[in-house]
Design an enzyme around this catalytic site. Sequence first.
Site, PDB file in Angstrom:
ATOM      1  N   GLN A 259      -2.120   0.656   6.225  1.00 39.01           N
ATOM      2  CA  GLN A 259      -3.349   1.434   6.051  1.00 39.01           C
ATOM      3  C   GLN A 259      -3.729   1.458   4.583  1.00 39.01           C
ATOM      4  OE1 GLN A 259      -5.891   2.345   7.224  1.00 39.01           O
ATOM      5  NE2 GLN A 259      -6.422   4.501   7.097  1.00 39.01           N
TER       6      GLN A 259
ATOM      7  N   TYR B   1       3.724   5.410   2.303  1.00 38.45           N
ATOM      8  CA  TYR B   1       3.936   6.027   3.627  1.00 38.45           C
ATOM      9  C   TYR B   1       4.223   4.964   4.690  1.00 38.45           C
ATOM     10  CZ  TYR B   1       2.704   9.052   7.652  1.00 38.45           C
ATOM     11  OH  TYR B   1       2.703   9.764   8.833  1.00 38.45           O
TER      12      TYR B   1
HETATM   13  N1  CAA Z   1     -10.921   0.691   3.186  1.00 40.89           N
HETATM   14  C1  CAA Z   1     -11.447  -0.195   2.298  1.00 40.89           C
HETATM   15  N2  CAA Z   1     -11.753   0.130   1.022  1.00 40.89           N
HETATM   16  C2  CAA Z   1     -11.522   1.387   0.626  1.00 40.89           C
HETATM   17  C3  CAA Z   1     -10.956   2.358   1.488  1.00 40.89           C
HETATM   18  C4  CAA Z   1     -10.679   1.952   2.815  1.00 40.89           C
HETATM   19  N3  CAA Z   1     -10.142   2.828   3.713  1.00 40.89           N
HETATM   20  N4  CAA Z   1     -10.813   3.509   0.801  1.00 40.89           N
HETATM   21  C5  CAA Z   1     -11.270   3.281  -0.450  1.00 40.89           C
HETATM   22  N5  CAA Z   1     -11.699   1.998  -0.541  1.00 40.89           N
HETATM   23  C6  CAA Z   1     -12.236   1.342  -1.731  1.00 40.89           C
HETATM   24  C7  CAA Z   1     -13.222   2.229  -2.468  1.00 40.89           C
HETATM   25  O1  CAA Z   1     -14.518   2.052  -1.945  1.00 40.89           O
HETATM   26  C8  CAA Z   1     -13.074   1.743  -3.882  1.00 40.89           C
HETATM   27  O2  CAA Z   1     -13.775   0.538  -4.050  1.00 40.89           O
HETATM   28  P1  CAA Z   1     -14.406   0.170  -5.475  1.00 40.89           P
HETATM   29  O3  CAA Z   1     -13.257   0.112  -6.448  1.00 40.89           O
HETATM   30  O4  CAA Z   1     -15.070  -1.133  -5.207  1.00 40.89           O
HETATM   31  O5  CAA Z   1     -15.347   1.300  -5.787  1.00 40.89           O
HETATM   32  C9  CAA Z   1     -11.594   1.384  -3.996  1.00 40.89           C
HETATM   33  O6  CAA Z   1     -11.152   1.152  -2.637  1.00 40.89           O
HETATM   34  C10 CAA Z   1     -10.748   2.491  -4.589  1.00 40.89           C
HETATM   35  O7  CAA Z   1     -11.080   3.690  -3.918  1.00 40.89           O
HETATM   36  P2  CAA Z   1     -10.539   5.059  -4.409  1.00 40.89           P
HETATM   37  O8  CAA Z   1     -10.637   5.134  -5.898  1.00 40.89           O
HETATM   38  O9  CAA Z   1     -11.191   6.159  -3.633  1.00 40.89           O
HETATM   39  O10 CAA Z   1      -9.024   4.922  -3.999  1.00 40.89           O
HETATM   40  P3  CAA Z   1      -7.949   6.031  -4.055  1.00 40.89           P
HETATM   41  O11 CAA Z   1      -6.729   5.418  -4.612  1.00 40.89           O
HETATM   42  O12 CAA Z   1      -8.436   7.261  -4.697  1.00 40.89           O
HETATM   43  O13 CAA Z   1      -7.636   6.420  -2.559  1.00 40.89           O
HETATM   44  C11 CAA Z   1      -7.879   6.882  -0.267  1.00 40.89           C
HETATM   45  C12 CAA Z   1      -8.397   6.082  -1.447  1.00 40.89           C
HETATM   46  C13 CAA Z   1      -8.174   8.383  -0.452  1.00 40.89           C
HETATM   47  C14 CAA Z   1      -6.370   6.748  -0.118  1.00 40.89           C
HETATM   48  C15 CAA Z   1      -8.595   6.357   0.945  1.00 40.89           C
HETATM   49  O14 CAA Z   1      -8.380   4.988   1.037  1.00 40.89           O
HETATM   50  C16 CAA Z   1      -8.107   6.968   2.220  1.00 40.89           C
HETATM   51  O15 CAA Z   1      -8.311   8.129   2.512  1.00 40.89           O
HETATM   52  N6  CAA Z   1      -7.440   6.140   3.041  1.00 40.89           N
HETATM   53  C17 CAA Z   1      -6.965   6.539   4.317  1.00 40.89           C
HETATM   54  C18 CAA Z   1      -5.583   7.088   4.195  1.00 40.89           C
HETATM   55  C19 CAA Z   1      -5.101   7.544   5.532  1.00 40.89           C
HETATM   56  O16 CAA Z   1      -5.439   7.034   6.585  1.00 40.89           O
HETATM   57  N7  CAA Z   1      -4.237   8.556   5.497  1.00 40.89           N
HETATM   58  C20 CAA Z   1      -3.687   9.090   6.712  1.00 40.89           C
HETATM   59  C21 CAA Z   1      -3.153  10.464   6.420  1.00 40.89           C
HETATM   60  S1  CAA Z   1      -2.578  11.232   7.906  1.00 40.89           S
HETATM   61  C22 CAA Z   1      -1.211  10.358   8.310  1.00 40.89           C
HETATM   62  O17 CAA Z   1      -0.726   9.542   7.595  1.00 40.89           O
HETATM   63  C23 CAA Z   1      -0.624  10.639   9.650  1.00 40.89           C
HETATM   64  C24 CAA Z   1      -0.383   9.408  10.381  1.00 40.89           C
HETATM   65  O18 CAA Z   1       0.765   8.989  10.516  1.00 40.89           O
HETATM   66  C25 CAA Z   1      -1.512   8.694  11.013  1.00 40.89           C
END
Ligand code: CAA
Length: 248
Positions: free
Chosen positions: A149, A155
């Site tokens: 992911q 994780y």
């Molecule tokens: N897919 C593709 N691109 C993404 C993206 C995604 N999901 N998230 C961010 N990006 C891109 C952004 O658009 C940005 O692009 P640019 O540099 O071109 O602007 C680049 O990646 C960097 O983005 P951020 O600065 O926002 O990155 P970050 O390091 O701050 O974090 C994140 C991003 C908050 C982790 C975000 O990706 C996210 O929320 N991801 C999902 C995480 C997830 O699913 N967590 C689950 C938690 S619950 C759990 O884990 C329980 C379980 O078992 C299921």
Amino acid sequence: MSQKTALVTGGLGGLGAAVCERLGRSGHTVVTTYTADNGRVAQWRERLQERGVTAPIHAVQCDVADWDSCAAMAEAVHEQAGPVDILVNNAGITKDGSFKKMTRENWDAVMRTNLDSVFNVTKQFADDMAGRGWGRIVNVASVNGRKGQFGQCNYAATKAGMHGFTMSLARELAHKGVTVNTVSPGYLATDMVMAMKEEVRQQIVDTIPVRRLGEPDEVASLIEYLASENAGFITGANLDINGGLHME
Ligand code: CAA
């Protein structure tokens, strides 16, 4: 089902509490670990009792990331509830961030809490289960350990690692009557998932074929089954429960 003693790590959280409730309602003595109380233990106890759990329930403070804390916890569990028959390694944390931004601290914290914990806790109980000829160990992993992911290198690595542990220990303990399995839940309606940015969460829900988050109790009922007498022929398995988000 005969009454057993079940230990659920991180049982105060969303999924953990649902697992405690299921196992308690089956008549098992339930013990949970917790890191910080802040009144949560009393709430947990009250909630289980309100929902019809009459079996004994116990909570023991423990940092699952720390070996000595786990050894002390195991002694306390033995004193309060006797030998453990069912172990659910459920405690886990997220420290999400793209790899570019991921710090050494956030890598280490997730490794220790999610993966070292499985060694630290299982080590306290596995020999005893094998010696007594019966045991059930369920490791709670994640759909993201199966498919990866964005933002979860730490994780996802721990959750994939858990299943390697499961398959290896399953081979070592199968002939002793102890099963070891992994459950890999998808996105559930829990605080961990609700802590994500709403738009990111909604984007993910839109890609889940059943078009909703899972309920903790749906996963708890699968764990209850794996912990049962009837599940003795399932070992070393990974069971996906993710609404179709990942299929193999
Ligand atoms: N897919 C593709 N691109 C993404 C993206 C995604 N999901 N998230 C961010 N990006 C891109 C952004 O658009 C940005 O692009 P640019 O540099 O071109 O602007 C680049 O990646 C960097 O983005 P951020 O600065 O926002 O990155 P970050 O390091 O701050 O974090 C994140 C991003 C908050 C982790 C975000 O990706 C996210 O929320 N991801 C999902 C995480 C997830 O699913 N967590 C689950 C938690 S619950 C759990 O884990 C329980 C379980 O078992 C299921």
